[in-house]
Design an enzyme around this catalytic site. Structure first.
Site, PDB file in Angstrom:
ATOM      1  N   HIS A   1      36.898  33.092  35.929  1.00 27.83           N
ATOM      2  CA  HIS A   1      35.754  33.988  36.001  1.00 27.83           C
ATOM      3  C   HIS A   1      34.511  33.325  36.566  1.00 27.83           C
ATOM      4  CE1 HIS A   1      38.513  36.513  33.869  1.00 27.83           C
ATOM      5  NE2 HIS A   1      37.819  37.488  34.407  1.00 27.83           N
TER       6      HIS A   1
ATOM      7  N   GLU B   1      46.773  45.775  34.712  1.00 30.79           N
ATOM      8  CA  GLU B   1      46.649  44.321  34.874  1.00 30.79           C
ATOM      9  C   GLU B   1      47.878  43.566  34.389  1.00 30.79           C
ATOM     10  OE1 GLU B   1      42.350  42.899  34.273  1.00 30.79           O
ATOM     11  OE2 GLU B   1      42.675  44.290  32.623  1.00 30.79           O
TER      12      GLU B   1
ATOM     13  N   ASP C   1      44.467  39.614  37.265  1.00 23.59           N
ATOM     14  CA  ASP C   1      45.353  39.396  36.118  1.00 23.59           C
ATOM     15  C   ASP C   1      46.779  39.810  36.437  1.00 23.59           C
ATOM     16  OD1 ASP C   1      44.052  38.122  33.929  1.00 23.59           O
ATOM     17  OD2 ASP C   1      42.738  39.855  33.792  1.00 23.59           O
TER      18      ASP C   1
ATOM     19  N   CYS D   1      40.154  46.677  41.901  1.00 23.84           N
ATOM     20  CA  CYS D   1      38.901  45.930  41.744  1.00 23.84           C
ATOM     21  C   CYS D   1      39.155  44.433  41.588  1.00 23.84           C
ATOM     22  CB  CYS D   1      38.109  46.470  40.555  1.00 23.84           C
ATOM     23  SG  CYS D   1      38.997  46.385  39.005  1.00 23.84           S
TER      24      CYS D   1
HETATM   25  C1  PEP Z   1      41.344  41.622  37.360  1.00 24.06           C
HETATM   26  O1  PEP Z   1      42.014  41.093  36.460  1.00 24.06           O
HETATM   27  O2  PEP Z   1      41.762  41.786  38.505  1.00 24.06           O
HETATM   28  C2  PEP Z   1      39.966  42.046  37.099  1.00 24.06           C
HETATM   29  C3  PEP Z   1      39.291  42.718  37.989  1.00 24.06           C
HETATM   30  O3  PEP Z   1      39.423  41.676  35.914  1.00 24.06           O
HETATM   31  P1  PEP Z   1      38.904  40.196  35.581  1.00 24.06           P
HETATM   32  O4  PEP Z   1      38.950  39.404  36.831  1.00 24.06           O
HETATM   33  O5  PEP Z   1      37.532  40.340  35.039  1.00 24.06           O
HETATM   34  O6  PEP Z   1      39.875  39.735  34.557  1.00 24.06           O
HETATM   35 MG    MG Z   2      41.349  41.226  34.389  1.00 31.56          MG
END
Ligand code: PEP
Ligand code: MG
Length: 763
Positions: A364, A605, A629, A676
């Site tokens: 992250h 995910e 994920d 996303c």
């Molecule tokens: C993902 O897992 O693709 C996502 C957008 O969420 P994060 O990256 O915050 O886990």
């Molecule tokens: Mg995620």
């Protein structure tokens, strides 16, 4: 044997230079195995030979001089076969190569094992004996284990040894190169500012003291406070402790005496080191000594010393004595682990790059860095972070490399790239207000992912048409406690209002995995498979309800809120979460709020969700794929682990297959399907997703102009054609290289810079 192994590894770990490390290895193994000779040969990339680097038993004058090519001698055979060779009499082996200066002729028995790190043969560890005999199985097992354990230490010593000649003498080699993982694209040339998280003594950087007296004063002040804390605790427990336990408090106080640890720390401060650095050096030296002791009781004392050190450091940090106050104009922030809170410490206009020792390209921290558009390298595990404060760095966020003390040649190479980047950015600014549409008229809505407060302005500036993912955990991570309902409402309003009437998709709290809250630690063996996302918030409806209420109240009068649920793996979770959202909604309406029912969506995910996409779609208004994920779980590759970063790849055929399956299934229920994950922000990835049928692409605002530029440069038909070609390929490498060559064919080559293939530091 195990104990011996542990001790040798610890001792080697504590060595300050590569030569010292190698000498310890040969001396200790020689003694442990009772052989006549123990030697280490290491690969020298300059000559491509294996050089005798240390030996106990061979002619000392040969060390540093004897050099064998990989095809020479039995040592060469070990390299070539990358496996142990155990010979009763090496001199009769066909590959035997007599090297006069080594004085090997009297030794017959030979056992050589390769030292392998990350698939590369770094060298060979050899034991030899005068008698003619085969080393037995247990000896072979010992040496193999020894070598496997030492490989990482040697690799580390090799790179750090390249940076510092002798312990902390501050001499840094030019262009010392450290490999990591690309975090956020871009290049930065600037000054390293090393930040240690609170009370993490090991991460404290070396730094010259600006004013020795001030540093001494900080240290003494903190020390006195710790002493007084220990006395208070000792007194308050006096009634309940036995004599010998009570005596422990005296031991602690004595350890902090002027003629013990404190004296040593002061000596180092007087030598010019700032107080936190001096404290780290002294504590680490003592901890290492204790950890090497045979007596388990004494060994345990290492923990006490660490604890004392941490306490003194905390006191200094509370007094503000341990974070750099002056950030240079060209700050490259370096930390063991970059956190959102750290990002907030540096004035944005001064922050030009980030380097994290831990983490990987999809951690992250890297995602946040990408959204801020700050070039970042993650997972630079060999970087001696404590030794590079205020040194000059070049950070290459394309190939994931960091250069310390770059040469003029290297700087000029990277300056050219910086200029190219600036030109590209300028070119992209021109399409800011133009629609995201293919040359044959297919409209592709481009939304943004947000988290930090600064994302809003940046996103609007780059023409975002909505927010596809607002990571609500980011403000939670920066805060000291769970933010109150009102605080949340205020910060959510700041996201919703500027975008209205465009949709803002707020994801409910997604903590766990690599996103931990300092005030709500989740410690688990396997956090990615543990208590994450919706699993946490369904177990804590009070947290969930407060958040949903805050979102709903913030949307009053704007009506552009969408609520999204993370990490869903069963329909029951959806049903339960929707029930809670409906409850919060009716309570607020009863309280007199004028609200419009928000759209509710789920993230896909985890692999289970892929196969239930249709069942999920029946229950919600939209679906958004979290490809970050999803890739991690489909490929069983931890997104934070730099060791397996090469295996983490969204272009793996299985991931592409899953992405297609989700959109096809969910569309049968006539709902919007967006994505996303970071893939949407990759121009090549975006073209594939359009062809698959994704309705909305949501990405960090930094990448939005590039993706728009790609979309405006192709036809929908070309995207479909590209996808049809890619689905027939069987490896991610083939897929990626096919996309890159097609992009070049479409005239979009400038958007696909991934890895710099040639530069002065490439080996
Ligand atoms: C993902 O897992 O693709 C996502 C957008 O969420 P994060 O990256 O915050 O886990
Ligand atoms: Mg995620």
């Amino acid at each position: 044997m195990l104990d011996m192994l542990r001790k040798i590894v610890q001792e080697v770990n504590a060595a300050s230079t590569l030569t010292a490390a190698l000498n310890i290895i040969v001396r200790r193994v020689h003694r442990a195995m009772k052989t006549n000779v123990c030697s280490v040969y290491l690969y020298d990339p300059k000559t491509e030979n294996y050089v005798l680097m240390a030996s106990e038993g061979l002619n000392p004058n040969a060390v540093g001089h004897v050099s064998l090519s990989p095809s020479e001698g039995v040592v060469g055979k070990v390299v070539d076969r990358a496996e142990p060779i155990n010979l009763e009499d090496a001199s009769v082996h066909p590959s035997y190569h007599y090297v006069m200066e080594a004085g090997e002729e009297e030794f017959h028995a030979f056992l050589g094992v390769p030292i392998i790190h990350q698939r590369k043969v770094l060298g060979v560890l050899v034991v030899q004996q005068k008698t003619r005999r085969r080393f037995d199985e247990s000896e072979e097992a010992f040496l193999v284990t020894m070598s496997a354990q030492l490989a990482g230490v040697i690799a580390h010593a090799e790179v750090t040894g390249g940076i510092t000649v002798g312990p902390n003498d501050g001499h840094v080699r030019n262009d010392a190169k450290f490999d990591g993982v690309a975090g956020a694209q871009g290049v930065a040339i600037g000054t390293a500012v090393v930040i240690a998280p609170l009370a993490d003594l090991d991460a404290v950087p070396d730094q010259d003291a600006e004013d020795i007296d001030v540093e001494l004063e900080h240290f003494r002040h903190a020390l006195e406070k710790v002493r007084s804390d220990i006395r208070v605790v000792g007194r308050s427990l006096a009634q309940r402790l036995k004599g010998e336990e009570q005596a422990l408090f005296d031991v602690y106080l004595r350890m902090l005496d002027d003629n013990a640890l404190a004296g040593e720390v002061e000596e180092r401060i007087n030598g010019g080191q700032w107080a936190p650095g001096a404290l780290r050096q002294v504590i680490q030296a003592h901890v290492q000594q204790f950890e090497m002791m045979d007596d388990p009781y004494l060994r345990e004392r290492a923990t006490d010393i660490k604890d004392l050190g941490r306490r003194v450091l905390s006191k200094m940090q509370q007094e503000g004595a341990s974070t750099p106050v002056n950030f240079p104009e060209d700050t490259i922030l370096v930390a063991e682990e970059i956190t959102p809170a750290m990002l907030g410490e540096v004035p944005t206009e001064k922050l030009i790059g980030l380097v994290s020792v831990m983490g990987s390209g999809n951690s992250h921290a890297a995602i946040l860095a990408r959204s801020m558009g700050i070039p970042t390298v993650m997972g630079v595990v060999d970087l001696p972070a404590t030794q590079i404060h205020s040194k000059q760095l070049i950070l290459d966020g394309y190939s994931g490399r960091v250069f310390v003390n770059p040469s003029a040649e290297m700087c000029s190479f990277y300056n050219d790239i910086l200029q190219e980047e600036q030109q590209l950015t300028k070119g992209l600014e021109a399409i800011r207000d133009l629609p995201s549409v293919t040359v044959d008229g297919r409209v592709v809505p481009l939304w943004v992912n947000t988290g930090l407060a600064t994302d809003v302005a940046l996103s609007l500036d780059r023409g975002a048409e909505g927010v596809g993912l607002y990571r609500t955990e980011v403000p939670f991570m920066i805060s000291q406690f769970f933010p109150s309902e009102t605080e949340q409402q205020i910060s959510y309003r700041k996201q919703l209002e500027p975008f209205a009437p465009r949709a803002v998709t707020m994801r409910t709290l997604d903590i766990g995995g690599d996103k931990s809250l300092p005030y709500f630690p989740i410690e688990e063996e396997n956090p990615s498979l543990g208590w994450r996302g919706i699993r946490v918030t369904l177990d804590h409806p009070e947290i969930f309800l407060v958040q949903v209420r805050a979102m709903l109240m913030a949307s009053e009068g704007l009506d552009n809120l969408r609520i999204m649920l993370p990490m869903i793996s069963t329909v029951t979770e959806i049903d339960e979460a929707v029930t809670l959202i409906n409850r919060a909604f009716s309570e607020l309406v009863d309280e007199g709020h004028d609200l419009v029912q928000p759209e509710i969506g789920v993230m896909i995910e985890v692999p289970a969700a892929v196969y239930q996409a249709r069942a999920f779609a029946k229950r919600v208004d939209f679906i958004s794929v979290g490809s970050n994920d999803l890739t991690q779980y489909l490929l069983a590759v931890d997104r934070n682990n730099p060791r397996v970063a090469d295996l983490y790849n969204v272009y793996h055929p299985a991931v592409l297959n899953a992405l297609q399956h989700i959109v096809t299934e969910a569309h049968q229920e006539n709902i919007q399907v967006s994505i996303c994950g970071e893939m949407a922000g990759d121009p090549g990835g975006a073209l594939l997703l359009i062809a698959m049928g994704y309705d909305v692409l949501s990405m960090n605002s930094t990448n939005l102009p590039r993706v728009k530029s790609a979309i405006r440069g192709v036809s929908y038909e070309q995207c479909v054609q590209l996808l049809s070609e890619v689905v027939d390929l069987e490896t991610q490498e083939q897929i990626q290289s096919h996309i890159t060559s097609k992009m070049t064919e479409f005239g979009l080559g400038r958007l696909t810079r991934q890895v710099l293939s040639v530069h002065p530091g490439k080996h």
